[in-house]
Design a protein around this motif. Sequence first.
Motif, PDB file in Angstrom:
ATOM      1  N   SER A 113      49.442 -35.406 107.229  1.00 48.96           N
ATOM      2  CA  SER A 113      48.395 -34.565 106.668  1.00 48.96           C
ATOM      3  C   SER A 113      47.810 -35.081 105.328  1.00 48.96           C
ATOM      4  O   SER A 113      48.694 -35.968 104.478  1.00 48.96           O
ATOM      5  N   GLU A 114      46.792 -35.120 104.908  1.00 49.47           N
ATOM      6  CA  GLU A 114      45.898 -35.531 103.573  1.00 49.47           C
ATOM      7  C   GLU A 114      46.242 -34.341 102.668  1.00 49.47           C
ATOM      8  O   GLU A 114      46.478 -33.347 103.040  1.00 49.47           O
ATOM      9  N   TYR A 115      45.902 -34.716 101.607  1.00 49.25           N
ATOM     10  CA  TYR A 115      46.046 -33.540 100.349  1.00 49.25           C
ATOM     11  C   TYR A 115      47.345 -32.698 100.572  1.00 49.25           C
ATOM     12  O   TYR A 115      46.974 -31.456 100.617  1.00 49.25           O
ATOM     13  N   ASN A 152      41.414 -28.533  98.174  1.00 46.22           N
ATOM     14  CA  ASN A 152      40.491 -29.717  98.481  1.00 46.22           C
ATOM     15  C   ASN A 152      39.858 -29.239  99.650  1.00 46.22           C
ATOM     16  O   ASN A 152      40.480 -28.625 100.424  1.00 46.22           O
ATOM     17  N   TYR A 176      39.531 -30.530 102.502  1.00 46.42           N
ATOM     18  CA  TYR A 176      40.197 -30.996 103.647  1.00 46.42           C
ATOM     19  C   TYR A 176      40.836 -29.874 104.221  1.00 46.42           C
ATOM     20  O   TYR A 176      41.217 -29.577 105.562  1.00 46.42           O
ATOM     21  N   TRP A 177      41.104 -28.821 103.391  1.00 42.57           N
ATOM     22  CA  TRP A 177      41.734 -27.573 103.893  1.00 42.57           C
ATOM     23  C   TRP A 177      40.792 -26.421 104.013  1.00 42.57           C
ATOM     24  O   TRP A 177      39.955 -26.279 102.846  1.00 42.57           O
ATOM     25  N   ILE A 218      43.873 -27.157 108.188  1.00 41.70           N
ATOM     26  CA  ILE A 218      43.305 -28.430 108.034  1.00 41.70           C
ATOM     27  C   ILE A 218      41.946 -28.277 108.925  1.00 41.70           C
ATOM     28  O   ILE A 218      41.934 -27.807 109.976  1.00 41.70           O
ATOM     29  N   ASN A 219      41.005 -28.688 107.947  1.00 44.37           N
ATOM     30  CA  ASN A 219      39.469 -28.496 108.426  1.00 44.37           C
ATOM     31  C   ASN A 219      39.265 -29.320 109.728  1.00 44.37           C
ATOM     32  O   ASN A 219      38.885 -28.636 110.862  1.00 44.37           O
ATOM     33  N   THR A 240      44.822 -39.276  99.942  1.00 48.43           N
ATOM     34  CA  THR A 240      43.971 -39.695 101.327  1.00 48.43           C
ATOM     35  C   THR A 240      44.599 -40.460 102.402  1.00 48.43           C
ATOM     36  O   THR A 240      44.262 -40.547 103.265  1.00 48.43           O
TER      37      THR A 240
END
Length: 655
Positions: free
Chosen positions: A110-112, A118, A120-121, A158-159, A278
């Motif tokens: 997972s990022e962030y 962010n 990303y979510w 998570i997007n 990242t």
Amino acid sequence: MINIGIGVSWAKSLYSVANNIIANFRARVLSYPNSIFEAGPCLDATLEELNAVGLLDNASLIVTPNAYNEGVLYDVIPNTTLGDMDVVRATTATRVNSAGLIEVVPRNLSEYSEIFSNSYWLKTGSTITDNATVAPNGTTTADKLVENSANSTHRILINAGISVIQSSQYTISVYAKKAERDVIQIVNNQLAGAYFNLTNGAITNVSAGITASVETLSNGWYRCVISFSAVTTTERILVYLTDGTNITYTGNGTSGAFIWGAQLENFATATEYFPTTTRLNIPRIDYTNGSCPSLLVEPQRTNLVLRSEEFTNVNWEKGTPITLVSNTTETTSPQGINNATKATANGTGLIHIRQAVFGGTTSPTTNSIFVKKANNRYVGFRNAGSVTVAHDVFDFDTETWTNNTGSTLSFDRLTNGWYRLKSSRTNAFPNTYISVTIPNNTSGAELTTVSNLTLYLWGGQSELNVLYATSYIPTVASTVTRNADVISKTGISSLIGQTEGTMFCDFRVNSLATFGTILSVNSNSTSNYIYATVDSSGQLKVEVFNGAVQTQLFSTVTVGNRYKLAFGYKTNDFVLYINGVLIGTDTVGTTFSGTTLSRADFDITVPTTFSLSSLSINSAQLYKTRLTDEQLTLLTGDLYDSYAEMANSLNYILE
């Protein structure tokens, strides 16, 4: 005899100095968000050894593989941002961790992982309040997931989906703490998961195929965990607020729960949390060579194999006598989970499992694969084309090869009975395959008759235009490229000796290539430099250049061996020591002036052809004086596990 101390107080003073440096170093590193510190005892051994020979106070820069963050490898000395090395790779990669297992760097997919605001979510029916309370690590970085006033679900996810290996084992974990809402649901991309009560830690509504657990922490925090086998090739982390029973309800616009530290990992259980932004540019602290880590520095490489762990996939061609069982529970893979494949050969026919990795070229290539013995002592492996070409055969019992193809063959021994087989060819056949057979002898025949012979497989890799294997690069539906590890620091002329100095590196050569730099100090160009390099023949060269070559001193290295190199320089006074032995001197040549040398590099990439070797760096040090020959002997001499061992070896007296 050299007297270097008085009784126990001397040993205590050395220990205290090293301990104080480590304590200050650790405190600085962990003051930065998301930083990692590991292998403290190994750093202690390095510093105590330097202090014992009187060099710890002399060093202007000490870099070790102990503390890091995204984009940075922290320096021990001077223990400021001035000496922290910049790390650029722009891709993920793999390492061998302290348990001897292969893992993705970072293992958190997972990022962030702590920055839920962010993009990303994705937030649906909810908002995020940043830094709303104190997190489990004591920092005010935990966010609050707040419901809106709609009659809907109130969640964060998570997007974009994360690419995963279908049927492999994965674990999602999220730290959570109650606010106004005290029951949350955590699910995967298939909406399978469990409810977690943040008042008492109770777990309910566990979906089929899910294993759920909870870890109770202090200050009301819980680590909520679900584990599962991936149903598809995409995964997400989803966290829902609930009204205690339902995920769909009318919110009040203010209530919510605190969340922190989301992690998705390719493992059967939750491991230690690894913070991310990242996920790129993380230095690889690698334990391939033992209990103390090295900094793994490799060139860019691409794995041409598709579905590198999925041997039952149609990308892998199977001969008629072959049957495969994926994710066997009979053994764990080099990754430490049940994602290896059991391969059995029984009957007459082509006994191969193979994949065509490229065609129409005769370029050099290196293939590698992880194998483990089951009931058969032999495994065939080939880096070539048609069925008329025999396989080379590896004998598990004797750990020897029978070379039937003229390839260059080697192997690595891993934990739990696994081996990584490696085969290189200068001119590979057109229609090259990465191919494995399960033979009953060493002839290498692919068309034969066998009876119930079994072995385990994992992690196939094929690398083009290279004659050595690099670290494993997992793939799914397409080839994957791992970029080069570029580790350097500019603007450090104050840490580099100009008119005189010493450059030291404790390293291991993993492979030989046309040109590979072990360590360099330079002017951020090729106009002025000191570098230590190795070439494809194993020749090691230290060169000083300031508009013209001032000196070149030579030695040789062998792949797999460890070396401690120190080069002292001063006008008309150059000297090279390796492993406590004087290698060469030169009494003619000039050095540098002012602030000419301003950059340090591991395996520099200017020009790009310099970045062709694979190295493991245990320690790098700079000194602003040309150390004495006695100091250079001590600096590059044997490693010691204790003060007593050191004193006995060097003929010292500890009074």
